[in-house]
Design a protein around this motif. Sequence first.
Motif, PDB file in Angstrom:
ATOM      1  N   GLU A 150       0.827  -1.210   0.000  1.00 23.22           N
ATOM      2  CA  GLU A 150       0.000   0.000   0.000  1.00 23.22           C
ATOM      3  C   GLU A 150       0.863   1.264   0.000  1.00 23.22           C
ATOM      4  N   ASP A 151       1.979   1.247   0.718  1.00 21.78           N
ATOM      5  CA  ASP A 151       2.914   2.380   0.682  1.00 21.78           C
ATOM      6  C   ASP A 151       3.363   2.637  -0.755  1.00 21.78           C
ATOM      7  N   LEU A 152       3.766   1.577  -1.442  1.00 20.87           N
ATOM      8  CA  LEU A 152       4.250   1.702  -2.823  1.00 20.87           C
ATOM      9  C   LEU A 152       3.144   2.192  -3.753  1.00 20.87           C
ATOM     10  N   ARG A 153       1.955   1.683  -3.556  1.00 21.17           N
ATOM     11  CA  ARG A 153       0.818   2.112  -4.378  1.00 21.17           C
ATOM     12  C   ARG A 153       0.547   3.613  -4.187  1.00 21.17           C
ATOM     13  N   ASN A 177       3.007  10.220  -7.845  1.00 24.57           N
ATOM     14  CA  ASN A 177       3.985  10.507  -8.899  1.00 24.57           C
ATOM     15  C   ASN A 177       3.512   9.910 -10.227  1.00 24.57           C
ATOM     16  N   PRO A 178       2.358  10.357 -10.745  1.00 24.38           N
ATOM     17  CA  PRO A 178       1.810   9.742 -11.955  1.00 24.38           C
ATOM     18  C   PRO A 178       2.675   9.939 -13.204  1.00 24.38           C
ATOM     19  N   GLN A 179       3.517  10.953 -13.199  1.00 26.27           N
ATOM     20  CA  GLN A 179       4.375  11.198 -14.365  1.00 26.27           C
ATOM     21  C   GLN A 179       5.712  10.467 -14.245  1.00 26.27           C
ATOM     22  N   SER A 180       5.873   9.685 -13.186  1.00 22.11           N
ATOM     23  CA  SER A 180       7.106   8.918 -12.949  1.00 22.11           C
ATOM     24  C   SER A 180       8.353   9.787 -13.002  1.00 22.11           C
ATOM     25  N   LYS A 181       8.296  10.923 -12.322  1.00 21.94           N
ATOM     26  CA  LYS A 181       9.471  11.795 -12.259  1.00 21.94           C
ATOM     27  C   LYS A 181      10.566  11.094 -11.473  1.00 21.94           C
TER      28      LYS A 181
END
Length: 187
Positions: free
Chosen positions: A124-127, A133-137
Amino acid sequence: MKTKKMTVTQDQINEWKEKFGGVWELPIEDKTGYLKDPNMNDFKRAVTAMQKETEIAFGEEMLSALWIGGDTEIKTNDDYFLPAKKTLLDFFKYPDAVTNDLENRQTEILIGDERCVVRVITREDLRMCEKKNPQSKPFLSQEYLFDMVVTEKTEGFNNKNNPEIRFPLYQELEKLQNKKIGQLKKL
Protein backbone atom coordinates in the motif's frame (compact mmCIF):
# COMPACT_ATOMS: atom_id res chain seq x y z
CA MET A 1 41.18 24.04 -36.98
CA LYS A 2 43.13 23.99 -33.74
CA THR A 3 41.65 25.79 -30.75
CA LYS A 4 43.59 27.43 -27.95
CA LYS A 5 43.64 25.52 -24.65
CA MET A 6 41.90 27.39 -21.84
CA THR A 7 44.01 28.16 -18.78
CA VAL A 8 42.36 28.12 -15.37
CA THR A 9 44.20 29.60 -12.41
CA GLN A 10 44.19 28.41 -8.82
CA ASP A 11 42.45 31.68 -7.91
CA GLN A 12 39.62 30.79 -10.33
CA ILE A 13 39.34 27.31 -8.83
CA ASN A 14 39.24 28.81 -5.33
CA GLU A 15 36.46 31.18 -6.46
CA TRP A 16 34.47 28.26 -7.85
CA LYS A 17 34.95 26.28 -4.63
CA GLU A 18 33.65 29.27 -2.67
CA LYS A 19 30.63 29.58 -4.96
CA PHE A 20 29.80 25.91 -5.69
CA GLY A 21 31.41 23.82 -2.95
CA GLY A 22 33.17 20.87 -4.54
CA VAL A 23 34.93 21.36 -7.87
CA TRP A 24 35.99 18.54 -10.18
CA GLU A 25 38.58 18.59 -12.93
CA LEU A 26 37.67 16.58 -16.04
CA PRO A 27 40.71 16.17 -18.28
CA ILE A 28 40.12 14.58 -21.69
CA GLU A 29 43.47 14.31 -23.51
CA ASP A 30 44.54 17.91 -24.24
CA LYS A 31 41.32 19.58 -22.99
CA THR A 32 40.04 20.11 -19.45
CA GLY A 33 36.60 20.90 -18.12
CA TYR A 34 35.64 21.95 -14.61
CA LEU A 35 32.47 20.73 -12.96
CA LYS A 36 30.64 21.51 -9.72
CA ASP A 37 29.48 18.85 -7.30
CA PRO A 38 26.17 17.40 -8.54
CA ASN A 39 23.04 17.68 -6.44
CA MET A 40 19.82 15.71 -6.72
CA ASN A 41 18.24 18.35 -8.97
CA ASP A 42 21.12 17.90 -11.43
CA PHE A 43 20.61 14.12 -11.38
CA LYS A 44 16.85 14.55 -11.83
CA ARG A 45 17.37 16.77 -14.89
CA ALA A 46 19.77 14.29 -16.46
CA VAL A 47 17.65 11.20 -15.75
CA THR A 48 14.55 12.98 -17.08
CA ALA A 49 16.44 13.82 -20.29
CA MET A 50 17.47 10.17 -20.60
CA GLN A 51 13.88 8.95 -20.05
CA LYS A 52 12.52 11.34 -22.68
CA GLU A 53 15.32 10.90 -25.19
CA THR A 54 18.50 8.82 -24.96
CA GLU A 55 21.60 8.08 -22.94
CA ILE A 56 23.34 10.79 -24.98
CA ALA A 57 20.77 13.30 -23.69
CA PHE A 58 21.66 12.21 -20.15
CA GLY A 59 25.33 13.06 -20.78
CA GLU A 60 24.50 16.37 -22.44
CA GLU A 61 22.19 17.44 -19.63
CA MET A 62 24.54 16.31 -16.86
CA LEU A 63 27.51 18.07 -18.44
CA SER A 64 25.45 21.20 -18.99
CA ALA A 65 24.13 21.20 -15.40
CA LEU A 66 27.56 20.73 -13.82
CA TRP A 67 29.76 22.77 -16.19
CA ILE A 68 31.46 25.79 -14.60
CA GLY A 69 34.34 26.33 -17.00
CA GLY A 70 37.08 24.94 -19.17
CA ASP A 71 37.54 23.96 -22.79
CA THR A 72 34.09 23.98 -24.39
CA GLU A 73 35.14 21.37 -26.96
CA ILE A 74 34.42 18.82 -24.24
CA LYS A 75 30.74 19.76 -24.60
CA THR A 76 30.68 20.30 -28.37
CA ASN A 77 33.17 17.90 -30.00
CA ASP A 78 32.25 14.20 -29.98
CA ASP A 79 35.90 13.16 -29.63
CA TYR A 80 35.86 14.80 -26.19
CA PHE A 81 32.17 14.57 -25.29
CA LEU A 82 31.81 10.79 -25.57
CA PRO A 83 34.56 9.95 -23.06
CA ALA A 84 33.33 12.78 -20.80
CA LYS A 85 29.79 11.30 -20.84
CA LYS A 86 31.15 7.93 -19.77
CA THR A 87 33.19 9.52 -16.97
CA LEU A 88 30.11 11.32 -15.59
CA LEU A 89 28.72 7.95 -14.44
CA ASP A 90 31.36 8.06 -11.68
CA PHE A 91 29.20 10.67 -9.96
CA PHE A 92 26.71 7.90 -9.15
CA LYS A 93 29.22 6.05 -6.99
CA TYR A 94 28.47 6.75 -3.35
CA PRO A 95 29.37 4.66 -0.30
CA ASP A 96 26.81 2.04 0.67
CA ALA A 97 24.57 2.52 3.67
CA VAL A 98 24.78 0.21 6.66
CA THR A 99 21.54 -1.33 7.90
CA ASN A 100 20.58 -3.04 11.15
CA ASP A 101 17.35 -4.87 11.87
CA LEU A 102 15.52 -3.53 14.91
CA GLU A 103 12.51 -4.71 16.88
CA ASN A 104 8.98 -4.42 15.47
CA ARG A 105 10.15 -4.93 11.86
CA GLN A 106 12.00 -1.64 11.79
CA THR A 107 15.38 -1.03 10.18
CA GLU A 108 18.12 1.39 11.14
CA ILE A 109 19.92 2.98 8.16
CA LEU A 110 23.33 4.57 8.72
CA ILE A 111 24.91 6.77 6.04
CA GLY A 112 28.12 8.41 7.21
CA ASP A 113 27.25 10.25 10.43
CA GLU A 114 23.52 10.29 9.65
CA ARG A 115 20.97 7.83 11.02
CA CYS A 116 17.34 7.06 10.38
CA VAL A 117 14.88 4.35 11.29
CA VAL A 118 12.20 3.13 8.88
CA ARG A 119 9.26 0.83 9.40
CA VAL A 120 8.47 -2.09 7.13
CA ILE A 121 7.46 -1.06 3.60
CA THR A 122 4.09 -2.34 2.42
CA ARG A 123 2.42 -2.77 -0.95
CA GLU A 124 0.00 0.00 0.00
CA ASP A 125 2.91 2.38 0.68
CA LEU A 126 4.25 1.70 -2.82
CA ARG A 127 0.82 2.11 -4.38
CA MET A 128 0.33 5.49 -2.67
CA CYS A 129 3.78 6.69 -3.80
CA GLU A 130 3.04 5.74 -7.39
CA LYS A 131 -0.26 7.64 -7.23
CA LYS A 132 1.56 10.74 -5.95
CA ASN A 133 3.99 10.51 -8.90
CA PRO A 134 1.81 9.74 -11.95
CA GLN A 135 4.37 11.20 -14.37
CA SER A 136 7.11 8.92 -12.95
CA LYS A 137 9.47 11.79 -12.26
CA PRO A 138 12.92 10.50 -11.28
CA PHE A 139 13.45 9.85 -7.57
CA LEU A 140 10.11 11.41 -6.54
CA SER A 141 8.48 8.10 -5.57
CA GLN A 142 11.50 7.27 -3.39
CA GLU A 143 11.21 10.68 -1.68
CA TYR A 144 7.52 10.05 -0.97
CA LEU A 145 8.25 6.51 0.23
CA PHE A 146 10.93 7.64 2.65
CA ASP A 147 8.67 10.35 4.08
CA MET A 148 5.96 7.72 4.61
CA VAL A 149 8.06 5.05 6.34
CA VAL A 150 10.63 7.02 8.35
CA THR A 151 9.99 6.96 12.09
CA GLU A 152 13.08 8.91 13.20
CA LYS A 153 15.95 10.66 11.46
CA THR A 154 18.90 12.95 11.99
CA GLU A 155 19.09 16.39 10.37
CA GLY A 156 21.03 15.24 7.28
CA PHE A 157 17.99 13.33 6.00
CA ASN A 158 16.04 16.60 5.71
CA ASN A 159 18.18 17.73 2.76
CA LYS A 160 16.47 16.14 -0.24
CA ASN A 161 19.07 17.63 -2.57
CA ASN A 162 22.13 15.81 -1.13
CA PRO A 163 22.99 12.82 -3.35
CA GLU A 164 25.56 11.52 -0.83
CA ILE A 165 22.61 10.72 1.46
CA ARG A 166 19.80 10.21 -1.06
CA PHE A 167 21.39 7.64 -3.39
CA PRO A 168 22.46 5.22 -0.63
CA LEU A 169 19.09 5.79 1.10
CA TYR A 170 17.09 5.00 -2.05
CA GLN A 171 19.21 1.89 -2.68
CA GLU A 172 18.51 0.65 0.85
CA LEU A 173 14.78 1.32 0.52
CA GLU A 174 14.82 -0.78 -2.66
CA LYS A 175 16.66 -3.58 -0.86
CA LEU A 176 14.17 -3.47 2.01
CA GLN A 177 11.35 -4.06 -0.47
CA ASN A 178 13.10 -7.15 -1.78
CA LYS A 179 14.45 -8.95 1.27
CA LYS A 180 13.20 -12.30 0.05
CA ILE A 181 14.60 -13.71 -3.18
CA GLY A 182 12.34 -15.03 -5.94
CA GLN A 183 13.30 -16.82 -9.12
CA LEU A 184 11.25 -18.13 -12.00
CA LYS A 185 11.89 -21.74 -12.98
CA LYS A 186 10.61 -23.15 -16.21
CA LEU A 187 9.13 -26.61 -15.66
